[in-house]
Design an enzyme around this catalytic site. Structure first.
Site, mmCIF file in Angstrom:
data_model
loop_
_atom_site.group_PDB
_atom_site.id
_atom_site.type_symbol
_atom_site.label_atom_id
_atom_site.label_comp_id
_atom_site.label_asym_id
_atom_site.label_seq_id
_atom_site.Cartn_x
_atom_site.Cartn_y
_atom_site.Cartn_z
ATOM 1 N N ARG A 66 -17.675 -6.708 -2.628
ATOM 2 C CA ARG A 66 -17.994 -6.462 -1.219
ATOM 3 C C ARG A 66 -19.278 -7.160 -0.797
ATOM 4 O O ARG A 66 -19.352 -7.747 0.252
ATOM 5 C CB ARG A 66 -18.171 -4.954 -0.974
ATOM 6 C CG ARG A 66 -16.898 -4.210 -0.833
ATOM 7 C CD ARG A 66 -17.128 -2.741 -0.987
ATOM 8 N NE ARG A 66 -17.531 -2.437 -2.352
ATOM 9 C CZ ARG A 66 -17.526 -1.240 -2.894
ATOM 10 N NH1 ARG A 66 -17.185 -0.201 -2.173
ATOM 11 N NH2 ARG A 66 -17.877 -1.051 -4.143
ATOM 12 N N LYS A 78 -18.878 9.413 -12.978
ATOM 13 C CA LYS A 78 -19.096 9.776 -11.585
ATOM 14 C C LYS A 78 -18.522 11.170 -11.407
ATOM 15 O O LYS A 78 -17.606 11.547 -12.131
ATOM 16 C CB LYS A 78 -18.300 8.879 -10.622
ATOM 17 C CG LYS A 78 -18.593 7.405 -10.649
ATOM 18 C CD LYS A 78 -17.670 6.717 -9.647
ATOM 19 C CE LYS A 78 -18.001 5.242 -9.493
ATOM 20 N NZ LYS A 78 -17.155 4.576 -8.513
ATOM 21 N N SER A 102 -15.105 4.344 -1.289
ATOM 22 C CA SER A 102 -14.519 5.692 -1.347
ATOM 23 C C SER A 102 -15.536 6.727 -0.870
ATOM 24 O O SER A 102 -15.178 7.697 -0.197
ATOM 25 C CB SER A 102 -14.061 6.021 -2.770
ATOM 26 O OG SER A 102 -13.008 5.161 -3.159
ATOM 27 N N HIS A 133 -9.328 -1.317 -1.241
ATOM 28 C CA HIS A 133 -8.608 -1.447 -2.518
ATOM 29 C C HIS A 133 -7.207 -2.019 -2.292
ATOM 30 O O HIS A 133 -6.732 -2.867 -3.049
ATOM 31 C CB HIS A 133 -8.422 -0.078 -3.191
ATOM 32 C CG HIS A 133 -9.671 0.614 -3.632
ATOM 33 N ND1 HIS A 133 -9.968 1.915 -3.289
ATOM 34 C CD2 HIS A 133 -10.697 0.200 -4.432
ATOM 35 C CE1 HIS A 133 -11.098 2.281 -3.854
ATOM 36 N NE2 HIS A 133 -11.577 1.256 -4.547
HETATM 37 P P1 ADP Z 1 -15.316 1.517 -9.915
HETATM 38 O O1 ADP Z 1 -15.880 2.863 -10.264
HETATM 39 O O2 ADP Z 1 -14.666 0.832 -11.074
HETATM 40 O O3 ADP Z 1 -16.264 0.622 -9.177
HETATM 41 P P2 ADP Z 1 -13.901 1.775 -7.395
HETATM 42 O O4 ADP Z 1 -12.661 2.551 -7.109
HETATM 43 O O5 ADP Z 1 -15.122 2.169 -6.653
HETATM 44 O O6 ADP Z 1 -14.078 1.872 -8.957
HETATM 45 O O7 ADP Z 1 -13.640 0.232 -7.126
HETATM 46 C C1 ADP Z 1 -12.683 -0.488 -7.865
HETATM 47 C C2 ADP Z 1 -12.854 -1.957 -7.559
HETATM 48 O O8 ADP Z 1 -12.531 -2.186 -6.187
HETATM 49 C C3 ADP Z 1 -14.267 -2.492 -7.746
HETATM 50 O O9 ADP Z 1 -14.186 -3.826 -8.247
HETATM 51 C C4 ADP Z 1 -14.851 -2.495 -6.359
HETATM 52 O O10 ADP Z 1 -15.877 -3.449 -6.204
HETATM 53 C C5 ADP Z 1 -13.590 -2.868 -5.553
HETATM 54 N N1 ADP Z 1 -13.707 -2.420 -4.171
HETATM 55 C C6 ADP Z 1 -14.018 -1.198 -3.712
HETATM 56 N N2 ADP Z 1 -14.054 -1.170 -2.375
HETATM 57 C C7 ADP Z 1 -13.747 -2.426 -1.953
HETATM 58 C C8 ADP Z 1 -13.637 -3.073 -0.668
HETATM 59 N N3 ADP Z 1 -13.882 -2.407 0.464
HETATM 60 N N4 ADP Z 1 -13.310 -4.383 -0.635
HETATM 61 C C9 ADP Z 1 -13.101 -5.064 -1.803
HETATM 62 N N5 ADP Z 1 -13.209 -4.534 -3.033
HETATM 63 C C10 ADP Z 1 -13.522 -3.230 -3.116
#
Ligand code: ADP
Length: 174
Positions: free
Chosen positions: A89, A40, A127, A16
């Site tokens: 990703r 979630k 996460s 992130h």
């Molecule tokens: P959500 O529930 O909206 O998917 P997340 O916190 O899981 O929330 O992710 C927020 C954003 O960050 C999403 O667009 C996700 O694809 C991106 N993201 C999460 N992990 C990574 C990573 N390792 N590299 C690039 N983008 C990521």
């Protein structure tokens, strides 16, 4: 130009932070939108997800952290953001992000969605994976800043690995 990077951030990790850092270089201002009540099971309360994101992004002067509930497009409009930033990703992310982007476009045609490709070293990082490794006592030094490592250790303190199955950390996509 103001952009909104929305997500659950439960908790924020290096993947992130990489996306936020790169987006902060593209826009005048970047707002990290922490979704209050995602479908979630959360590990950290909203206030803590905000505090951790603020601490990890404090070095970026044009980044602000805010929480929101309801539609992302409504929040984007409220704060005057004209772009949504998301991270990609893998192919598995694409289908979901594509669906979300088209839905948001339908809801607000004036809002552009920009997806930044993950950096190779974070392509596997989520996460959920971070929390699972932390819970099982693995080294998460290269996955998240010290503030997150401390928060995870405090959150999981005293939990035995056998208790992993009962800890609400697995999500459908994350
Ligand atoms: P959500 O529930 O909206 O998917 P997340 O916190 O899981 O929330 O992710 C927020 C954003 O960050 C999403 O667009 C996700 O694809 C991106 N993201 C999460 N992990 C990574 C990573 N390792 N590299 C690039 N983008 C990521």
């Amino acid at each position: 130009m103001r952009a909104l990077y929305p997500g659950t951030f439960d908790p924020i990790h290096n993947g992130h932070i990489d996306i936020a850092t790169r987006a902060a270089g593209l826009f005048d201002e970047l707002v990290i939108g922490i979704y209050n009540s995602p479908p979630k099971t959360l590990t950290f309360e909203t206030a803590q997800r905000i505090a951790l994101a603020e601490e990890c992004l404090a070095h970026l002067p044009n980044v602000r952290v805010m929480s929101y509930h309801g539609l992302t497009v409504t929040f984007a409009r409220e704060i005057g953001a004209s772009v949504l930033v998301r991270g990609l990703r893998a192919i598995s992310d694409f289908e979901f992000e594509f669906q979300m982007a088209l839905t948001n476009k339908k809801l607000d045609p004036g809002l552009e969605v920009i997806c930044l490709m993950t950096s190779l070293e974070y392509a596997y990082l989520s996460s959920s994976i971070l929390k699972e490794v932390a819970l099982l006592g693995g080294d998460i030094q290269h996955l998240a800043p010290p503030a997150i490592r401390n928060a995870l250790h405090a959150r999981f303190a005293g939990l035995r690995p056998e208790a992993a199955a009962s800890v609400p950390i697995r999500t459908s996509r994350d």
